[in-house]
Design an enzyme around this catalytic site. Structure first.
Site, mmCIF file in Angstrom:
data_model
loop_
_atom_site.group_PDB
_atom_site.id
_atom_site.type_symbol
_atom_site.label_atom_id
_atom_site.label_comp_id
_atom_site.label_asym_id
_atom_site.label_seq_id
_atom_site.Cartn_x
_atom_site.Cartn_y
_atom_site.Cartn_z
ATOM 1 N N LYS A 1 0.850 -1.192 0.000
ATOM 2 C CA LYS A 1 0.000 0.000 0.000
ATOM 3 C C LYS A 1 0.887 1.244 0.000
ATOM 4 C CE LYS A 1 -4.181 1.851 2.142
ATOM 5 N NZ LYS A 1 -5.166 1.729 3.235
ATOM 6 N N CYS B 1 -3.983 8.255 -7.639
ATOM 7 C CA CYS B 1 -5.069 8.173 -6.659
ATOM 8 C C CYS B 1 -6.079 9.277 -6.963
ATOM 9 C CB CYS B 1 -4.520 8.326 -5.239
ATOM 10 S SG CYS B 1 -5.784 8.117 -3.966
ATOM 11 N N LYS C 1 2.348 4.647 -12.055
ATOM 12 C CA LYS C 1 0.956 4.192 -12.075
ATOM 13 C C LYS C 1 0.077 5.339 -12.535
ATOM 14 C CE LYS C 1 -2.416 1.615 -9.322
ATOM 15 N NZ LYS C 1 -2.698 1.001 -8.007
#
Length: 432
Positions: A98, A196, A234
Site C-alpha cells: 500500500k 489516486c 501508475k
C-alpha cells in the site's frame, strides 16, 4: 553498449538518456542515470504424466524474475506484513505494498469507505458485485513501521519480488528522502502513485500529478535522479488521452507504466435516505471505481498505451502492468494479449481472498494449453495488431465484399480452374 534513442514531441518532453538493452542507463544532457539492481529466479516448466510440457507462467520484467505474472495491486491487500506474507505464501508473482509517504499523520481514513454496485437494481443487497468504490487514502501506518516490515519480508523471501508504492508532496527533498529510505529496505522496485483519484490533491499528490504533464515530468525527473531500482509510473484513467502522461513518464526515465488506477465515480444514492454511498455521517465524496465493470475501460486504456510503447519505445526494455477488474485467468490473458507484462489484482483479492491466485494461474494455463502457448511471451501483444481506425475498417469491409462478389460471379478465365476446388468452382457459376 547497444542503445535506442527515446524521443517525445509531446508536452515539452525532451530526451534525457539512452537506455541499454540490459536495462542500464547512461549519463546524457547532465542528467544522472543509474544501473539497475536486479534479482534472478529460475522457474523451469514441468511436465505431466503424459510427458506434455506444462505452460510456463514465469515472467522477467525489468530484470526481475517472477513465478507468474499476477501481482498484488497496491491497496488493502498489501497493507501490512501479515497480509503481504500471506500473498507470498499463496504464490503471487509479486506484491506491491500500500502506498506510503513520509508523514502518515496527515492520512486520516473514515469508515465506511467502500460501496458496491450489484448487477441488479442499484441499491439492492442481492446480486453479483460488478462495481466497487472506495474513498480510502494511502497508508495511515507510520513509515518506520512499514519500512521495518518491508525489510523483514525481503529477509524471509529474498527470491520474491516486493515493490514499494510511494507518493509524496511537491517537494524534491521529500521525494529523495522517501526513495532513499524505501530502497534501504531492499525492495526490488518502486511504483509511483500518480493516480489516486481522491484525497490530498491540494498537496499535488496522486492524480493531481498524473493529470498535469508538466508537473509529472518534473517530479519523474526528481525520482529518476535518485532511484536505483526499476520505477513504474501508475497512471490515472481520469484524463482525455492516457498515452500523453504515460509517454512523459517513460521519456523521463521510468522503466514501466502501470494502468489503470480507479475511475472517479459516485457509486449511487440510497433512495430511502436520499444520501450518497458510501455514507459517512450523512455525507460522502466521489471515490475510485474498480471491479468487473471497469475491465473493458481498462483494456482500452492499456491497448492505447501498448500501441504507443510499441511504436515509440520498441526495444527499450520497458514494461506495462495491466490493472482493472481481473477476476479470472481469461481477464488476465486479455491484458497480456494487449501487451501487458504483468497483471495486477486488488479488488479481486478483497472479494475472493489471497487463495484466488491458484484459480487465476490454472485458468491462464488452460488458455495457454488451448492455443499451444508454452510461455507468456508466446502470446503477449498478439491481439494488438488487430486494432485499427474506423476508416480502415470501412476500407477492409468494402474490399472483402467486393472479393466475395467476385467469387460468386465465377472464374474469370479457364486458367483459374483447380483440381481441388473443381466442384465448388462449377457451382459458383451455376444460376440456380
Amino acid at each position: 553498449m547497444s542503445s535506442s534513442t527515446l524521443r517525445s514531441t509531446w508536452c515539452g518532453s525532451r530526451l534525457r538518456g539512452v537506455r541499454g538493452e540490459n536495462g542500464s542507463t547512461c549519463r546524457r544532457q547532465g542528467i544522472g542515470f543509474r544501473s539497475r539492481r536486479v534479482g534472478f529466479r529460475s522457474v523451469v516448466a514441468s511436465g505431466d504424466e503424459s510427458g506434455r510440457i506444462e505452460p510456463d507462467l514465469s515472467v522477467k520484467v525489468n530484470g526481475l524474475d517472477m513465478p507468474n505474472p499476477f501481482v498484488i495491486g497496491s491497496g488493502p491487500p498489501g497493507t501490512n506484513y501479515t497480509v503481504m506474507k500471506r500473498a507470498f505464501d499463496e504464490g503471487w508473482g509479486a506484491v506491491i505494498a500500500k502506498t506510503v509517504s513520509l508523514d502518515s499523520s496527515k492520512v486520516v481514513n473514515v469508515t465506511p469507505r467502500y460501496a458496491r454496485l450489484r448487477a441488479n437494481a442499484n441499491g439492492s443487497k442481492k446480486g453479483q458485485i460488478i462495481g466497487w468504490e472506495n474513498i480510502e487514502l494511502i497508508s495511515d501506518r507510520p513509515l518506520e513501521t512499514m519500512l521495518k516490515e518491508f525489510e523483514q519480508l525481503k529477509q524471509e523471501y529474498p527470491d520474491r519480488i516486493l515493490i514499494a508504492s510511494i507518493m509524496e508532496e511537491y517537494n524534491k527533498t521529500a521525494w529523495h528522502e522517501l526513495i532513499e529510505r524505501v530502497e534501504e529496505t531492499g525492495v526490488d522496485a518502486i511504483e509511483i502513485n500518480f493516480s489516486c483519484p481522491h484525497g490530498m490533491p491540494e498537496r499535488k499528490m496522486g492524480a493531481a500529478v498524473g493529470q498535469d504533464c508538466a508537473l509529472l515530468e518534473e517530479i519523474c525527473g526528481w525520482i529518476n535522479e535518485k532511484a536505483t531500482v526499476p520505477v513504474w509510473a501508475k497512471m490515472t484513467p481520469n484524463v482525455t488521452d492516457i498515452t500523453e502522461p504515460s509517454r512523459v513518464a517513460l521519456t523521463s526515465g521510468c522503466e514501466g507504466v502501470a494502468a489503470i488506477n480507479t475511475i472517479m465515480s459516485v457509486m449511487g444514492i440510497d433512495l430511502d435516505t436520499l444520501r450518497p454511498e458510501p455514507c459517512v455521517e450523512g455525507y460522502s465524496t466521489p471515490g475510485g471505481y474498480s471491479c468487473k465493470a471497469v475491465h473493458p475501460i481498462a483494456l482500452a486504456k492499456v491497448m492505447r498505451i501498448a500501441q504507443m510503447m510499441r511504436l515509440e519505445f520498441s526495444g527499450n526494455n520497458l514494461s506495462l502492468s495491466g490493472i482493472g477488474g481481473v477476476e479470472s485467468g481469461g481477464d488476465a490473458a486479455e491484458f497480456i494479449l494487449l501487451g501487458a507484462n504483468t497483471v495486477q489484482v486488488c479488488t479481486g483479492v478483497m472479494m475472493n481472498g489471497y487463495g484466488v491466485i491458484q484459480k487465476l494461474c490454472d485458468e491462464l494455463k488452460d488458455f495457454m494449453r488451448k492455443h499451444n502457448f508454452s510461455s507468456i511471451e508466446d502470446f503477449r501483444g498478439a491481439s494488438l495488431p488487430y486494432f485499427t481506425t474506423h476508416t480502415d475498417l470501412v476500407k477492409r469491409q468494402k474490399e472483402a465484399i467486393a472479393q466475395r462478389k467476385a467469387m460468386r460471379k465465377g472464374l474469370q478465365s479457364d486458367k483459374d480452374w483447380t483440381g481441388d476446388g473443381f466442384v465448388k468452382e462449377s457451382e459458383s457459376m451455376a444460376s440456380n
